[in-house]
Design an enzyme around this catalytic site. Structure first.
Site, short mmCIF file in Angstrom:
data_model
loop_
_atom_site.label_atom_id
_atom_site.label_comp_id
_atom_site.label_asym_id
_atom_site.label_seq_id
_atom_site.Cartn_x
_atom_site.Cartn_y
_atom_site.Cartn_z
N ASN A 4 0.81 -1.22 0.00
CA ASN A 4 0.00 0.00 0.00
C ASN A 4 0.85 1.28 0.00
OD1 ASN A 4 0.92 -0.32 2.58
ND2 ASN A 4 -1.01 0.21 3.57
N CYS A 5 2.16 1.15 -0.23
CA CYS A 5 3.06 2.30 -0.27
C CYS A 5 3.10 2.87 -1.69
CB CYS A 5 4.45 1.86 0.18
SG CYS A 5 5.74 3.08 -0.08
N ASP A 6 2.77 4.14 -1.83
CA ASP A 6 2.75 4.77 -3.16
C ASP A 6 4.11 4.71 -3.86
OD1 ASP A 6 0.07 5.39 -2.95
OD2 ASP A 6 0.43 7.43 -2.22
N ARG A 22 4.74 1.27 -5.17
CA ARG A 22 3.92 1.02 -6.36
C ARG A 22 4.52 1.68 -7.59
NH1 ARG A 22 -1.89 1.11 -3.53
NH2 ARG A 22 -1.24 3.20 -2.97
#
Length: 105
Positions: free
Chosen positions: A8-10, A13
């Protein structure tokens, strides 16, 4: 190539999108192998510890004063992300220098 991070880490990603052939390892669920973590600590030192994270802010002072490797083993989400391991090299963060070294624009 292995990319250690959080799903869930931008930033992780973005890195994964640019490195579609990388094997993603979610540190929250799978952790980081101790030998990889030790090598990363030898390479990056205290920079490996993300002291701006929500996890860090939730720790008491005694816990924060523990050795970095112990903290990262007990709380893998404290690791700065992403940690990229490829061809015997390690890169920390998705910086312009990392992207250049990996041949990603």
């Amino acid at each position: 190539m292995r990319l250690y991070g959080l799903k869930n880490c931008d930033t992780c990603r973005k890195a994964l999108k640019s490195l579609p052939n990388a094997e993603f390892v979610d540190v929250r669920g799978q952790g980081v192998p101790q030998n990889t973590l030790s090598e990363a600590y030898e390479t990056f030192g205290k920079a490996l510890l993300n002291t701006r994270s929500t996890t860090w802010r939730g720790l008491d002072e005694d816990t924060r004063n523990r050795p970095v490797l112990e903290l990262l083993i007990d709380h893998p989400t404290l690791m700065k992300r992403p940690l990229i391991e490829t061809n015997g090299q390690m890169y920390l963060g998705w910086t312009p220098e990392t992207r250049q070294a990996l041949g990603v624009a």
